[in-house]
Design a protein around this motif. Structure first.
Motif, short mmCIF file in Angstrom:
data_model
loop_
_atom_site.label_atom_id
_atom_site.label_comp_id
_atom_site.label_asym_id
_atom_site.label_seq_id
_atom_site.Cartn_x
_atom_site.Cartn_y
_atom_site.Cartn_z
N PRO A 20 0.80 -1.24 0.00
CA PRO A 20 0.00 0.00 0.00
C PRO A 20 0.84 1.29 0.00
N ASN A 21 1.72 1.43 -0.99
CA ASN A 21 2.54 2.65 -1.08
C ASN A 21 1.70 3.80 -1.64
N ILE A 22 2.16 5.02 -1.38
CA ILE A 22 1.45 6.19 -1.92
C ILE A 22 1.48 6.17 -3.46
N ILE A 45 4.68 8.60 9.88
CA ILE A 45 4.17 7.48 10.66
C ILE A 45 3.66 6.43 9.67
N GLY A 46 4.35 5.30 9.62
CA GLY A 46 4.03 4.25 8.63
C GLY A 46 5.02 4.26 7.48
N THR A 47 6.20 3.67 7.73
CA THR A 47 7.26 3.65 6.71
C THR A 47 6.98 2.63 5.62
N ILE A 70 8.60 6.03 11.29
CA ILE A 70 8.35 4.98 12.29
C ILE A 70 7.54 3.84 11.66
N GLU A 71 7.96 2.61 11.97
CA GLU A 71 7.27 1.42 11.42
C GLU A 71 7.30 0.31 12.46
N PHE A 72 6.14 -0.35 12.69
CA PHE A 72 6.16 -1.39 13.72
C PHE A 72 6.34 -2.82 13.19
N GLY A 98 9.18 0.37 15.76
CA GLY A 98 8.39 0.32 16.98
C GLY A 98 6.99 0.83 16.77
N GLN A 99 6.24 0.78 17.87
CA GLN A 99 4.86 1.24 17.89
C GLN A 99 4.86 2.78 17.95
N ALA A 100 4.31 3.38 16.91
CA ALA A 100 4.33 4.85 16.83
C ALA A 100 3.65 5.50 18.04
C1 LIG Z 1 -0.17 2.37 4.32
S1 LIG Z 1 1.28 1.63 4.90
C2 LIG Z 1 2.47 2.91 4.71
C3 LIG Z 1 2.88 3.12 3.32
C4 LIG Z 1 4.05 4.05 3.15
N1 LIG Z 1 3.84 5.32 3.84
C5 LIG Z 1 4.29 4.33 1.69
O1 LIG Z 1 3.46 5.07 1.10
O2 LIG Z 1 5.25 3.80 1.14
C6 LIG Z 1 1.04 1.69 6.62
C7 LIG Z 1 2.23 1.17 7.41
O3 LIG Z 1 2.10 1.64 8.75
C8 LIG Z 1 2.52 0.64 9.63
N2 LIG Z 1 1.84 0.95 10.91
C9 LIG Z 1 0.49 0.93 11.14
N3 LIG Z 1 0.22 1.30 12.40
C10 LIG Z 1 1.41 1.56 12.99
C11 LIG Z 1 1.79 1.96 14.30
N4 LIG Z 1 0.87 2.16 15.26
N5 LIG Z 1 3.10 2.14 14.57
C12 LIG Z 1 4.03 1.93 13.62
N6 LIG Z 1 3.74 1.53 12.35
C13 LIG Z 1 2.45 1.34 12.05
C14 LIG Z 1 2.09 -0.66 8.96
O4 LIG Z 1 2.86 -1.76 9.43
C15 LIG Z 1 2.31 -0.35 7.48
O5 LIG Z 1 3.59 -0.76 7.06
#
Ligand SMILES: C[S@@+](CC[C@H](N)C(=O)[O-])C[C@H]1O[C@@H](n2cnc3c(N)ncnc32)[C@H](O)[C@@H]1O
Length: 184
Positions: A20-22, A45-47, A70-72, A98-100
């Protein structure tokens, strides 16, 4: 490998594996925002695998900026490390595993001028609430997927309305749009 080649490789991977990349339109929108506003210090938030991180960093580095992302998921975090390295952007990115919800409160206050929220949709309101003290004046916050996944974010819409936070919902492409919050 450098930025363009890494992004092409990741885009191919995204199409084949449904990551699910942008979208390209979203990437362009965010890059223009960073460029036009000369933003420097970003928080993501969400790498995932680092695709959006690389897109943002490619412009941030021209502003002598930096991104903390940040990525968990350890799998995604490790993929992002490898991809950022391939794009030669290690010096401009800090990737945190970790957990954001736990990590954002540990970041310094008033230190970011751009936040891109793209984590778990139902926690978007929590990410916004936790990020607000971390942001300087003239900041911009972008929250992704607020049209398609509006039903997962009732608390986000309630939060901005209750706190009288001005916001704009911008349709980015046929698929979805973002919420932009600007504090002047
Ligand atoms: C939609 S994807 C991100 C896509 C990325 N930004 C991109 O466009 O390439 C969402 C990501 O956020 C991570 N994620 C979701 N909730 C999170 C949290 N509470 N803390 C850290 N990472 C989280 C998921 O594991 C997932 O990899």
């Amino acid at each position: 490998m450098k930025i363009k080649e890494t992004l092409i490789k990741l885009r191919k991977f995204w199409i084949e594996n449904d990551v699910p990349n942008i979208t390209d339109e979203n990437a362009k929108f965010l890059q223009n925002l960073i460029s036009q506003n000369k933003l420097k210090n970003a928080l993501e938030i969400g790498t995932a695998n680092g695709y959006s991180t690389i897109c943002l960093t490619s412009v941030l580095q021209k502003n002598l900026g930096h991104i903390t992302s940040i990525e968990f998921s350890i799998l995604s975090h490790n993929q992002a490390i490898a991809n950022i390295k391939e794009a030669w952007l290690e010096n401009t990115c800090t990737l945190i595993h970790g957990q954001a919800l736990d990590i954002i409160p540990t970041l310094p206050d008033n230190s970011f001028d751009f936040v891109f929220i793209d984590g778990m949709k139902r926690r978007s309101k929590d990410f916004l609430e936790l990020s607000r003290p971390k942001i300087k004046k003239n900041w911009i916050i972008i929250i992704d997927d607020v049209i398609k996944f509006k039903h997962k974010m009732p608390s986000l819409y309630e939060y901005v309305q209750e706190n009288k936070i001005p916001y704009e919902v911008i349709q980015i492409d046929s698929d979805d749009g973002v919420m932009m919050i600007v504090k002047l």
